[in-house]
Structures are given as C-alpha cells and as structure tokens.
Design a protein around this motif. Structure first.
Motif, PDB file in Angstrom:
ATOM      1  N   ASP A  97     -14.163   6.663  -6.059  1.00  0.00           N
ATOM      2  CA  ASP A  97     -13.577   6.295  -7.354  1.00  0.00           C
ATOM      3  C   ASP A  97     -12.052   6.311  -7.288  1.00  0.00           C
ATOM      4  N   THR A  98     -11.496   7.355  -6.700  1.00  0.00           N
ATOM      5  CA  THR A  98     -10.042   7.430  -6.565  1.00  0.00           C
ATOM      6  C   THR A  98      -9.536   6.316  -5.656  1.00  0.00           C
ATOM      7  N   ALA A  99     -10.226   6.072  -4.565  1.00  0.00           N
ATOM      8  CA  ALA A  99      -9.808   5.009  -3.649  1.00  0.00           C
ATOM      9  C   ALA A  99      -9.841   3.650  -4.333  1.00  0.00           C
ATOM     10  N   ARG A 100     -10.859   3.430  -5.140  1.00  0.00           N
ATOM     11  CA  ARG A 100     -10.953   2.143  -5.840  1.00  0.00           C
ATOM     12  C   ARG A 100      -9.800   1.990  -6.830  1.00  0.00           C
TER      13      ARG A 100
ATOM     14  N   GLY B  52      -6.666   1.571  -4.799  1.00  0.00           N
ATOM     15  CA  GLY B  52      -6.750   0.314  -4.070  1.00  0.00           C
ATOM     16  C   GLY B  52      -6.462  -0.879  -4.954  1.00  0.00           C
ATOM     17  N   ASP B  53      -6.869  -0.804  -6.202  1.00  0.00           N
ATOM     18  CA  ASP B  53      -6.595  -1.900  -7.137  1.00  0.00           C
ATOM     19  C   ASP B  53      -5.102  -2.080  -7.388  1.00  0.00           C
TER      20      ASP B  53
ATOM     21  N   SER C 120       0.818  -1.201   0.000  1.00  0.00           N
ATOM     22  CA  SER C 120       0.000   0.000   0.000  1.00  0.00           C
ATOM     23  C   SER C 120       0.863   1.267   0.000  1.00  0.00           C
ATOM     24  N   TYR C 121       0.333   2.339   0.578  1.00  0.00           N
ATOM     25  CA  TYR C 121       0.965   3.656   0.496  1.00  0.00           C
ATOM     26  C   TYR C 121       1.160   4.204   1.915  1.00  0.00           C
TER      27      TYR C 121
ATOM     28  N   ILE D 212      -7.599   7.874   1.888  1.00  0.00           N
ATOM     29  CA  ILE D 212      -7.838   8.188   0.480  1.00  0.00           C
ATOM     30  C   ILE D 212      -9.331   8.226   0.190  1.00  0.00           C
ATOM     31  N   GLU D 213     -10.073   7.281   0.733  1.00  0.00           N
ATOM     32  CA  GLU D 213     -11.531   7.280   0.561  1.00  0.00           C
ATOM     33  C   GLU D 213     -12.146   8.560   1.109  1.00  0.00           C
TER      34      GLU D 213
END
Length: 430
Positions: free
Chosen positions: A96-99, A102-103, A81-82, A89-90
C-alpha cells in the motif's frame, strides 16, 4: 534557520551565470500572515508558490539568499523517483505504501516542467539523463530498475547493454547504461530564482538575510528573527540541511552531507560530441556516485563523492578532478574554472521526511540526493494538506524515521565506515 558565516551565494558556475534577481530586504518589525515558510530553496519556494496560487497570504523567511543552499548548488539533474527506489519501499513498508509513493514517483519532474512553461523560466532545460553501470552487477541492477519503473508507469526507458552505451558516453569506464528519456537537466539556481519571481508576482513576500532564531508554538506560531517577528496561522519549515538549531527534535534523524562540483572551461563542440554525444546528464551506479553533464555554454560540470557531516575539503578541484579524468582522460589539459560544494540532508532510510509539529507546523526535508524533483513534489503536497487533502502527504509522513546509530557524536564516522564498505563492493564488483 541558523545564521551562515557567509550569506551570499558561493562562487559557483551557477552564481556566475545567474539571471538578475533583486536583493530582498531583511524583515524589520512585526508582521502577520496566513502561512510563513522558512527557507527559500526548492522546498520553500515550491510550497510558497503552490500556496500563493491557492490564494494564501504567504511570507518566506530566508537566512541568506534565495537558492543559497543545495537548491542553488546541486548537479542540476532532473532524476525521477526517490533515493531509495520502489522495490526497497515495497519490501520494507508494504504494497500500500509503495503504491502510494509509486503514484507520485515521477510527479516532481512534471511539476518542474509545468513551472518552467507556465512562468517562462529561463533555466537552460535540456532533455534526458542516464544511469551508467560500472560493472556487470550494476548492469543487472539496471535491468531490474527498468522493469520496476515501467511497472510504476515510466515507459520512456532504454537499456543500452555492452558497447551500445558508447552511443551516449565517450568513456571506457562502463559496461552499459539505462537512459531515462523523461529526465533532464537544467540550471538549478535560475530555476529557483524564476519560481521565486513567480511567487512574488502573485503577491508573495520574501525576506532575505532573515534567519529564524526561535519558534514559539501555539494556536498561532510566532517566529522571532534578529529584527522582527512573524505571527502566522501555519508554518512550513523548509531549511533542509541549513536548518540546524531550529528543530532539534529532527536533527538526530538526519545528517548534513557535503558534495563537491567542478566546472571546466568551455569545451569545443567536437569534443563535447565525443564525450556526451546527445548532451544528456549522466550519473553512475556506485554508492558514492559521480555525476556530470554539459552546461548551456559548453562546460563539463562534474561532481561526486560525499563528505558526511558536511565538511568541505580544502581543495575541491584536487578531489574531483581525478574522478573526471578517470572518466574522461581526454580532459587532462583542460582548465577548471569553478569549484564549489554544498550540503544536502540525508536520512537513515534515504527517504524524505514529511510531517507535522503541533498541528500547524509542517516540515519536508531529507531528500538524500534526490532533492530537485522531490522538493517540488513536497511543495505541492504541503499545499494539498493545508487545504484539507492529507492523504498523499500522509503517505510520506507515515514512514518511520530512526535516528542515526551513534547519535550526533558518532553518526559521521559510522556513516563514513558504511560508505567505505559499499564503495569497496563497487570497486570489486560484488
């Protein structure tokens, strides 16, 4: 890339145990290429290798030696992860950005392992890492962390509550731990040296001792060095914390930070089994965290703390040894054989900075302490965007990055003040 006072590897354990690697000649004269990469650390070499695999003619310029900066000096932990995790992030940037991020949160780990296997890189890879909670608030955070990562696809996690953590760590400091069985640790300098050799095996060129003094933008990009010039169709700026003065427009949005590491003499096997029974890498959950692991030859490598602005303490061992003894008082009579420091690049939001300048200059930097895995992801995304697949790169490029409060003059003392506040909260268990 700014010229370094000393352009040879620092006197670290990694440099002392590095695999043989040729000295690449400095650039002399003028050359042309499709892609020029500035910086031969993980970001630069990962980008260059991905691009070379796609058939691009790539030249890498490095001001010092391959792996000179953080890539050859870090704790060697494969952490997923980061630096800011998916819940933040969510909350800040939306579902949308988190998804999208996250991918990709566990992809850098897989890229590293593919490189090691595919190119037979000898870099002392070992399996597993864990996060140790110093108080019950941190342990509650690890429960949430486990659920969050499982939601994004990591099913190799194990929570050890109470005394159960002593299965993995022979210390009284903690109240629990989260094991990530998909993580690991390795010799980072040997990893980047192996990747550089893989890149050269595909026809790539690396020029060491070749700082970039000036970048002239246009339909093609010209990079001026002390003894030559490179004319490139596209450029990747990958110097991270060692890129000061070349892209001043990015400097206010990031800050070099120093971290220090010591390595003990080789320890007896029985003592090693007492301290870290299953040879995993460990980091605690404090804001100014400690991290440690065993090397291939049985030394305890221990790091911790942050110096904002990147200044080195006068006596690294004097700073880090007390941290080690707080964790493992059993080592009071143990000799310290190596002590070194290095800079990583931190951003205000603790998320990496990816982007473009003038349509044909790309950059990736600012991993804020999670550079081993995220830099390998960055190289893959840069190769994707250059072949016209920009969606994943743009998921990072769209993140807002604000300047540090106080500008270049006050960012260091203000960041240190903030770190003091969070460190105090950790000590008090708030």
């Amino acid at each position: 890339m700014s010229t370094q006072a000393n352009t040879e590897h620092v006197a670290s354990y990694y440099a002392a145990t590095a695999n043989s690697s040729p000295e690449r000649p400095a650039l002399v004269g003028d050359i042309e290429c499709e892609v020029c990469v500035v910086g031969a650390g993980f970001t630069g070499i990962s980008s260059a290798l991905h691009l070379a695999e796609q058939g691009y003619r790539v030249v890498v310029l490095e001001a010092a030696r391959v792996g000179f900066g953080a890539s050859g000096r870090n704790g060697g932990q494969i952490v997923n992860s980061y630096s800011r995790d998916m819940d933040v992030i969510e909350d800040r940037y939306g579902a949308d950005t988190a998804r999208a991020l996250g991918d990709m949160a566990f992809e850098g780990n897989r890229i590293i392992r593919d490189r090691i296997t595919g190119y037979a890189i000898a870099c002392d890879l070992k399996e597993g890492n864990l996060f140790a909670a110093c108080n019950h608030k941190q342990l509650a955070g690890l429960r949430e962390h486990k659920a969050l990562w499982e939601r994004y696809g990591n099913q190799q996690l194990e929570l050890l509550e109470g005394e159960a953590y002593k299965r993995e760590i022979g210390s009284e400091r903690y109240v629990g731990a989260l094991v990530d069985h998909s993580g690991g640790h390795l010799h980072p300098l040997n990893l980047v040296l192996g990747e550089a050799a893989a890149f050269e095996s595909l026809g790539g060129t690396i020029h060491e001792q070749t700082p970039v003094l000036e970048v002239s933008h246009g339909a093609s990009v010209t990079l001026r060095t002390p003894q030559g010039r490179v004319r490139a169709q596209r450029v990747v700026m990958a110097g991270n914390a060692y890129l000061q003065g070349v892209l001043p427009e990015l400097e206010s949005r990031s800050m070099p930070c120093g971290t220090q590491i010591i390595t003990t003499e080789p320890l007896p096997e029985a003592l090693r089994r007492e301290l870290i029974p299953h040879d995993m890498a460990v980091e605690d959950c404090n804001y100014l965290l400690d991290y440690y692991r065993f090397t291939a030859d049985g030394r305890l490598l221990y790091g911790g703390g942050v110096n904002y602005g990147g200044q080195d303490p006068s006596d690294i061992a004097a700073v880090i040894r007390p941290k080690m003894l707080k964790t493992f008082p059993q080592l009071a009579d143990t000799r310290i054989d190596y002590a070194w420091s290095g800079n990583f690049l931190m951003t205000l939001n603790r998320l990496p900075q990816f982007g473009r300048l003038n349509d044909n200059v790309y950059y990736a930097q600012g991993y804020s302490g999670h550079g081993v895995t995220c830099s390998h992801l960055a190289g893959k995304l840069i190769a994707e965007v250059m072949r016209g697949e920009s969606e994943r790169f743009d998921a990072f490029a769209g993140l807002p990055h604000l300047p540090f409060p106080g500008g270049r003059l006050l960012r260091v003392p203000l960041s240190a003040l903030g770190a003091w506040y969070y460190a105090t909260r950790d000590r008090l268990g708030w």
